[in-house]
Scaffold this motif. Structure first.
Motif, PDB file in Angstrom:
ATOM      1  N   LEU A  81     -11.995   8.595  -1.203  1.00  0.00           N
ATOM      2  CA  LEU A  81     -12.879   7.395  -0.837  1.00  0.00           C
ATOM      3  C   LEU A  81     -12.292   6.239  -0.799  1.00  0.00           C
ATOM      4  O   LEU A  81     -12.190   5.625  -1.867  1.00  0.00           O
ATOM      5  CB  LEU A  81     -14.255   7.181  -1.064  1.00  0.00           C
ATOM      6  CG  LEU A  81     -15.443   6.347  -0.729  1.00  0.00           C
ATOM      7  CD1 LEU A  81     -14.989   6.441   1.151  1.00  0.00           C
ATOM      8  CD2 LEU A  81     -16.809   6.092  -0.743  1.00  0.00           C
ATOM      9  N   GLY A  82     -11.710   5.882   0.308  1.00  0.00           N
ATOM     10  CA  GLY A  82     -11.285   4.758   0.443  1.00  0.00           C
ATOM     11  C   GLY A  82     -12.949   3.453   0.911  1.00  0.00           C
ATOM     12  O   GLY A  82     -14.007   3.639   0.911  1.00  0.00           O
ATOM     13  N   ARG A 103      -6.863   3.113  -9.666  1.00  0.00           N
ATOM     14  CA  ARG A 103      -6.174   4.046  -7.651  1.00  0.00           C
ATOM     15  C   ARG A 103      -5.333   3.499  -7.261  1.00  0.00           C
ATOM     16  O   ARG A 103      -4.898   3.992  -6.204  1.00  0.00           O
ATOM     17  CB  ARG A 103      -6.960   5.680  -8.125  1.00  0.00           C
ATOM     18  CG  ARG A 103      -7.917   6.089  -8.987  1.00  0.00           C
ATOM     19  CD  ARG A 103      -8.590   7.466  -8.881  1.00  0.00           C
ATOM     20  NE  ARG A 103      -9.814   6.145  -8.449  1.00  0.00           N
ATOM     21  CZ  ARG A 103     -10.630   7.008  -7.837  1.00  0.00           C
ATOM     22  NH1 ARG A 103     -10.528   8.308  -7.459  1.00  0.00           N
ATOM     23  NH2 ARG A 103     -11.963   6.430  -7.715  1.00  0.00           N
ATOM     24  N   GLY A 104      -6.023   2.186  -7.053  1.00  0.00           N
ATOM     25  CA  GLY A 104      -5.910   1.718  -5.143  1.00  0.00           C
ATOM     26  C   GLY A 104      -6.894   2.148  -4.161  1.00  0.00           C
ATOM     27  O   GLY A 104      -8.112   2.984  -4.529  1.00  0.00           O
ATOM     28  N   LEU A 124      -9.455  -2.573   6.299  1.00  0.00           N
ATOM     29  CA  LEU A 124      -9.644  -1.430   6.351  1.00  0.00           C
ATOM     30  C   LEU A 124      -7.683  -0.343   6.847  1.00  0.00           C
ATOM     31  O   LEU A 124      -8.391   1.091   6.290  1.00  0.00           O
ATOM     32  CB  LEU A 124     -10.082  -1.202   7.369  1.00  0.00           C
ATOM     33  CG  LEU A 124     -11.671  -1.647   8.022  1.00  0.00           C
ATOM     34  CD1 LEU A 124     -12.531  -1.445   8.784  1.00  0.00           C
ATOM     35  CD2 LEU A 124     -12.480  -0.948   6.776  1.00  0.00           C
ATOM     36  N   ASP A 125      -7.055  -0.696   7.255  1.00  0.00           N
ATOM     37  CA  ASP A 125      -5.861   0.396   7.563  1.00  0.00           C
ATOM     38  C   ASP A 125      -5.709   0.352   6.029  1.00  0.00           C
ATOM     39  O   ASP A 125      -5.216   1.051   5.563  1.00  0.00           O
ATOM     40  CB  ASP A 125      -5.278  -0.877   8.534  1.00  0.00           C
ATOM     41  CG  ASP A 125      -4.283   0.782   8.412  1.00  0.00           C
ATOM     42  OD1 ASP A 125      -4.405   2.165   8.773  1.00  0.00           O
ATOM     43  OD2 ASP A 125      -2.855   0.183   8.350  1.00  0.00           O
ATOM     44  N   ARG A 126      -5.376  -0.266   5.231  1.00  0.00           N
ATOM     45  CA  ARG A 126      -4.761  -1.399   4.447  1.00  0.00           C
ATOM     46  C   ARG A 126      -5.853  -0.087   3.071  1.00  0.00           C
ATOM     47  O   ARG A 126      -5.153   1.312   2.300  1.00  0.00           O
ATOM     48  CB  ARG A 126      -4.514  -2.173   3.238  1.00  0.00           C
ATOM     49  CG  ARG A 126      -3.308  -2.684   4.084  1.00  0.00           C
ATOM     50  CD  ARG A 126      -3.220  -4.182   3.820  1.00  0.00           C
ATOM     51  NE  ARG A 126      -2.134  -5.641   4.493  1.00  0.00           N
ATOM     52  CZ  ARG A 126      -2.071  -6.637   4.236  1.00  0.00           C
ATOM     53  NH1 ARG A 126      -2.458  -7.164   3.433  1.00  0.00           N
ATOM     54  NH2 ARG A 126      -1.474  -7.230   5.274  1.00  0.00           N
ATOM     55  N   VAL A 127      -6.968  -0.293   2.819  1.00  0.00           N
ATOM     56  CA  VAL A 127      -7.636   0.442   2.486  1.00  0.00           C
ATOM     57  C   VAL A 127      -7.549   2.271   2.617  1.00  0.00           C
ATOM     58  O   VAL A 127      -7.985   2.726   1.443  1.00  0.00           O
ATOM     59  CB  VAL A 127      -9.542  -0.193   1.930  1.00  0.00           C
ATOM     60  CG1 VAL A 127      -9.794   0.487   1.456  1.00  0.00           C
ATOM     61  CG2 VAL A 127      -9.337  -1.380   1.722  1.00  0.00           C
ATOM     62  N   ALA A 128      -8.424   1.987   3.551  1.00  0.00           N
ATOM     63  CA  ALA A 128      -7.187   3.782   3.833  1.00  0.00           C
ATOM     64  C   ALA A 128      -6.110   4.381   2.882  1.00  0.00           C
ATOM     65  O   ALA A 128      -6.355   5.587   3.298  1.00  0.00           O
ATOM     66  CB  ALA A 128      -7.974   3.846   5.261  1.00  0.00           C
ATOM     67  N   SER A 129      -5.300   3.217   3.408  1.00  0.00           N
ATOM     68  CA  SER A 129      -3.945   4.069   3.127  1.00  0.00           C
ATOM     69  C   SER A 129      -3.594   4.678   1.149  1.00  0.00           C
ATOM     70  O   SER A 129      -2.799   4.489   1.326  1.00  0.00           O
ATOM     71  CB  SER A 129      -2.601   3.285   4.478  1.00  0.00           C
ATOM     72  OG  SER A 129      -3.222   3.259   5.029  1.00  0.00           O
TER      73      SER A 129
END
Length: 218
Positions: A81-82, A103-104, A124-129
């Motif tokens: 989960l981001g 873990r990022g 959002l894109d970075r966190v989801a990735s």
């Protein structure tokens, strides 16, 4: 536009919550649940299994750090989960607690920043990735607070600039563009930062998170 994401939102302010839902859905994402209490976050995450949880730090029931604690718990019960935490405040412990498992897939953004749709989409894109994002204002203020005796003092000014951009979640290419240097120069600086912070060889993203943690804990 970044790839469409399934999002659980936790925010107790009705106006901000509804505004974020509208903003995120207009950007092409799907808000699968929007809750107003930190205690409701984990059940919503388990039910909907989103890509990202966007969470206010200070929420009911105590209005201290309930949202942050719920976000950390949600990550522990739903691997992968981001989490993007929103706060009105620059607080070092918030960023450190989010990054603690190494873990990022986490971000800490000041609420003022969400008025910038491009910045919000990028985070959002970075966190989801699986990347990590710390608000540039947080980075700037934390650097200003560093003690003269900490190990970060061994870094050159250019290496500190690179580490600050790593903390914001920038890729090597993004760092190169920001500093107007070559990708090779960025790689060299990052290798030097990791060596000076005594981080052993490991998976690259993991080492980058550990480098940011070392900076926060220094």
């Amino acid at each position: 536009m970044s790839r469409p994401l399934r999002i659980v939102l936790a925010e107790d302010s009705v106006l901000l919550r509804e505004g974020l839902v509208r903003l995120l859905e207009e950007a092409g994402h799907s808000v699968v649940a929007a809750v107003d209490d930190a205690l409701a976050l984990v059940p919503a995450v388990l039910e909907h299994r989103p890509d990202v949880a966007v969470v206010d730090v200070r929420m009911p029931p105590t209005f201290t750090d309930d949202g942050l604690r719920a976000a950390v718990e949600a990550r522990s019960v739903l691997g992968g989960l981001g989490v993007l935490v929103l706060s009105q405040y620059v607080e070092e412990s918030y960023a450190r607690d989010l990054l603690a498992d190494g873990r990022g897939g986490v971000g800490y953004l000041l609420k003022d920043r969400i008025q910038d749709l491009e910045a919000l989409e990028d985070a959002l894109d970075r966190v989801a990735s699986g990347g990590s994002v710390i608000d540039p204002e947080v980075v700037a203020q934390l650097f200003a607070r560093r003690r003269t005796a900490d190990p970060i003092e061994s870094l050159t000014p250019r290496e500190r600039a690179v580490l600050a951009l790593m903390a914001e979640g920038r890729s090597n290419a993004g760092i190169a563009r920001q500093l107007v240097v070559s990708a090779g120069a960025v790689e060299k600086h990052i290798r030097s930062v990791l060596m000076k912070l005594d981080l052993p060889p490991a998976e690259e993203d993991h080492r980058r998170v550990l480098a940011v943690l070392a900076w926060l804990d220094a």
